[in-house]
Design a protein around this motif. Structure first.
Motif, mmCIF file in Angstrom:
data_model
loop_
_atom_site.group_PDB
_atom_site.id
_atom_site.type_symbol
_atom_site.label_atom_id
_atom_site.label_comp_id
_atom_site.label_asym_id
_atom_site.label_seq_id
_atom_site.Cartn_x
_atom_site.Cartn_y
_atom_site.Cartn_z
ATOM 1 N N ASN A 105 0.535 -1.396 -0.151
ATOM 2 C CA ASN A 105 -0.138 0.172 0.123
ATOM 3 C C ASN A 105 1.206 1.053 0.266
ATOM 4 N N ASN A 106 0.328 2.781 -0.699
ATOM 5 C CA ASN A 106 0.964 4.019 -0.061
ATOM 6 C C ASN A 106 1.400 3.616 0.871
ATOM 7 N N ASP A 107 2.656 4.364 1.334
ATOM 8 C CA ASP A 107 3.280 4.931 2.316
ATOM 9 C C ASP A 107 2.378 5.733 3.818
ATOM 10 N N ALA A 108 2.160 7.126 3.038
ATOM 11 C CA ALA A 108 1.212 7.626 3.772
ATOM 12 C C ALA A 108 -0.431 6.971 4.246
ATOM 13 N N ASN A 109 -1.133 6.278 3.678
ATOM 14 C CA ASN A 109 -1.747 4.884 4.117
ATOM 15 C C ASN A 109 -0.844 3.954 4.872
ATOM 16 N N GLY A 133 6.995 16.510 6.315
ATOM 17 C CA GLY A 133 8.349 16.305 5.731
ATOM 18 C C GLY A 133 8.135 17.048 4.487
ATOM 19 N N THR A 134 8.721 16.408 3.950
ATOM 20 C CA THR A 134 9.473 16.652 2.447
ATOM 21 C C THR A 134 8.644 16.833 1.957
ATOM 22 N N GLY A 135 7.727 15.826 1.765
ATOM 23 C CA GLY A 135 5.745 16.607 1.174
ATOM 24 C C GLY A 135 4.632 16.523 1.809
ATOM 25 N N VAL A 136 3.693 16.608 1.895
ATOM 26 C CA VAL A 136 2.943 16.367 2.562
ATOM 27 C C VAL A 136 1.321 14.750 2.022
ATOM 28 N N GLY A 137 1.423 13.920 3.289
ATOM 29 C CA GLY A 137 0.698 12.461 2.880
ATOM 30 C C GLY A 137 0.108 11.664 3.780
ATOM 31 N N GLY A 138 -1.158 11.704 3.936
ATOM 32 C CA GLY A 138 -2.505 12.323 4.546
ATOM 33 C C GLY A 138 -3.078 10.184 3.768
ATOM 34 N N GLY A 139 -3.483 9.561 4.966
ATOM 35 C CA GLY A 139 -3.447 8.061 5.051
ATOM 36 C C GLY A 139 -5.245 8.291 5.928
ATOM 37 N N ILE A 140 -5.853 7.999 5.812
ATOM 38 C CA ILE A 140 -7.741 7.658 6.709
ATOM 39 C C ILE A 140 -7.986 6.280 7.217
ATOM 40 N N VAL A 141 -8.342 6.086 8.001
ATOM 41 C CA VAL A 141 -8.834 4.764 8.846
ATOM 42 C C VAL A 141 -9.910 5.556 9.410
ATOM 43 N N ILE A 142 -11.273 4.430 8.519
ATOM 44 C CA ILE A 142 -12.645 4.633 8.725
ATOM 45 C C ILE A 142 -13.138 3.402 9.167
ATOM 46 N N ASN A 143 -14.001 3.471 10.115
ATOM 47 C CA ASN A 143 -14.789 2.368 11.543
ATOM 48 C C ASN A 143 -13.672 1.631 11.764
#
Length: 286
Positions: A105-109, A133-143
């Motif tokens: 999976n994607n590292d931010a996830n 960090g050098t960029g901005v990463g995002g991951g989402i946890v739902i329920n």
């Protein structure tokens, strides 16, 4: 022997690994990424690194990468800073080589999943992880489950338009480089020594990050946002301006139940990769 889960964090400069045994991350090490070699050379490098862990009784392999992934098929669609790694059937290659389950999976996830499974996000069913960090990463946890979206692209707020550019331009280390020609770490030292320009820079940064968090709140209203990445260590320098901006959010009842937390895990990327192996069958993909 206790079964181990191997987690890999594959980046443009390094490949880092570790095994989870009895709930503890062990045998953490890294090698350089042969980023400018051909695909076959890179695949063989990854395989040899995995082989070096097989003295552990490895039950499965989880991998986080800084790019987009076809999660269901285990295909790396593109990997940041590694030109040859485009549309690579990484899962098939590793399963055929090692006959073990592999999840990618994607590292931010992976970061979001890691803090939910092993870190400060344990108590929340709905959270967002943001790496600064050098960029901005995002991951989402739902329920309680990771939401990856199509090609693991959910949570890519870095590319969402903001002011004259995008959120990554204003909420990552690029902000300090673009506007002050300094690295965030150097700027933080200056601010802690009372430099007014550096103090002002972090106040501005906090405002921009506050706008990003408002953007996330309007879309998802999570119980918590967990901040990771190197810039999180300077949180006291931008905390006040962040919360000042956040106070303009239009739904105060959401803010009453909302928390901003800092990740305490040193190896969140590996923790998250490991967590893929344990929860991947329940991942929501679309």
């Amino acid at each position: 022997m206790e079964k181990a889960i191997l987690g890999l964090d594959i980046g443009g400069t390094g490949i880092k690994g570790g095994v989870l045994i009895n709930g503890h991350l062990e045998d953490i090490r890294s090698i350089a990424t042969p980023a400018h070699q051909d695909k076959e050379h890179i695949l063989e490098t990854i395989a040899l690194f995995i082989e070096s862990y097989l003295h552990h009784d490895v039950a499965g392999i989880g991998i986080g990468i800084p790019g987009l992934v076809d999660v269901n098929e285990g295909i790396v669609l593109g990997l940041a800073n590694i030109p040859a790694f485009q549309h690579v059937e990484l899962r098939r290659f590793l399963v055929e080589r090692f006959a073990k389950p592999v999840f990618i999976n994607n590292d931010a996830n992976c970061f979001a999943l890691g803090v939910h499974k092993y870190g400060v996000g344990k108590e929340f069913k709905n959270l967002v992880g943001i790496t600064l960090g050098t960029g901005v990463g995002g991951g989402i946890v739902i329920n309680g489950h990771l939401y990856s979206g199509v090609t693991s692209a959910a949570g890519e707020w870095c590319s969402a338009p903001y002011l004259d550019n995008n959120f990554e331009y204003y909420c990552s280390g690029k902000f300090f480089h673009n506007f002050y020609h300094q690295r965030p770490k150097s700027m933080a030292k200056m601010a802690l020594n009372g430099d007014p320009t550096a103090i002002k820079a972090f106040e501005e940064y906090g405002h921009h990050l506050g706008e990003l968090i408002k953007h996330i709140l309007y879309a998802l209203a999570p119980e918590a946002i967990v901040l990771g990445g190197s810039i999180r260590k300077s949180f006291p320098l931008f905390e006040k301006s962040l919360y000042k901006t956040l106070s303009t959010f239009q739904y105060p009842t959401v803010l009453e139940k909302f928390q901003i937390l800092l990740s305490e895990l040193d190896e969140t990327a590996i923790h998250g990769a490991v967590a893929l192996v344990e929860v991947e069958p329940e991942v929501v993909n679309s």
